[in-house]
Design a protein around this motif. Structure first.
Motif, PDB file in Angstrom:
ATOM      1  N   TYR A   1       0.833  -1.201   0.000  1.00 50.41           N
ATOM      2  CA  TYR A   1       0.000   0.000   0.000  1.00 50.41           C
ATOM      3  C   TYR A   1       0.871   1.256   0.000  1.00 50.41           C
TER       4      TYR A   1
ATOM      5  N   THR B   1       2.603   1.793  -3.295  1.00 50.26           N
ATOM      6  CA  THR B   1       1.666   2.301  -4.295  1.00 50.26           C
ATOM      7  C   THR B   1       1.445   3.791  -4.100  1.00 50.26           C
ATOM      8  N   LEU B   2       1.338   4.230  -2.849  1.00 52.84           N
ATOM      9  CA  LEU B   2       1.173   5.658  -2.587  1.00 52.84           C
ATOM     10  C   LEU B   2       2.423   6.448  -2.980  1.00 52.84           C
ATOM     11  N   VAL B   3       3.593   5.891  -2.723  1.00 56.40           N
ATOM     12  CA  VAL B   3       4.845   6.578  -3.042  1.00 56.40           C
ATOM     13  C   VAL B   3       5.000   6.723  -4.550  1.00 56.40           C
ATOM     14  N   LYS B   4       4.695   5.673  -5.291  1.00 56.63           N
ATOM     15  CA  LYS B   4       4.813   5.736  -6.747  1.00 56.63           C
ATOM     16  C   LYS B   4       3.737   6.624  -7.346  1.00 56.63           C
ATOM     17  N   GLY B   5       2.615   6.716  -6.686  1.00 55.47           N
ATOM     18  CA  GLY B   5       1.539   7.598  -7.135  1.00 55.47           C
ATOM     19  C   GLY B   5       0.952   7.156  -8.463  1.00 55.47           C
ATOM     20  N   PRO B   6       0.422   8.123  -9.226  1.00 56.31           N
ATOM     21  CA  PRO B   6      -0.222   7.784 -10.496  1.00 56.31           C
ATOM     22  C   PRO B   6       0.770   7.261 -11.538  1.00 56.31           C
ATOM     23  N   ALA B   7       2.050   7.363 -11.296  1.00 55.89           N
ATOM     24  CA  ALA B   7       3.047   6.905 -12.251  1.00 55.89           C
ATOM     25  C   ALA B   7       2.998   5.377 -12.396  1.00 55.89           C
ATOM     26  N   VAL B   8       2.323   4.709 -11.488  1.00 59.18           N
ATOM     27  CA  VAL B   8       2.183   3.257 -11.574  1.00 59.18           C
ATOM     28  C   VAL B   8       1.460   2.875 -12.868  1.00 59.18           C
TER      29      VAL B   8
END
Length: 58
Positions: A43, A46-53
């Protein structure tokens, strides 16, 4: 016939000692904690990568 009765005699199945029950519980807690840590890690990553995922070249 009452199915809620516990079997008598040698057909009781496996009966754990108190030490074995404590060991089983501590193993279960350790597995639950490890699983929780993995979920939190995924989780947070996923937050650290943000929308770049979602941004990937085709």
């Amino acid at each position: 016939m009452d199915d809620n009765k516990k079997p008598q005699g040698k057909d009781q199945g496996i009966v754990l000692t108190e030490a074995q029950q404590r060991a089983r519980r501590s193993r279960s807690v350790a597995i639950a904690v490890a699983l929780l840590v993995l979920v939190v890690l995924f989780y947070v990553m996923t937050l650290v990568k943000g929308p770049a995922v979602l941004v990937r070249p085709l």
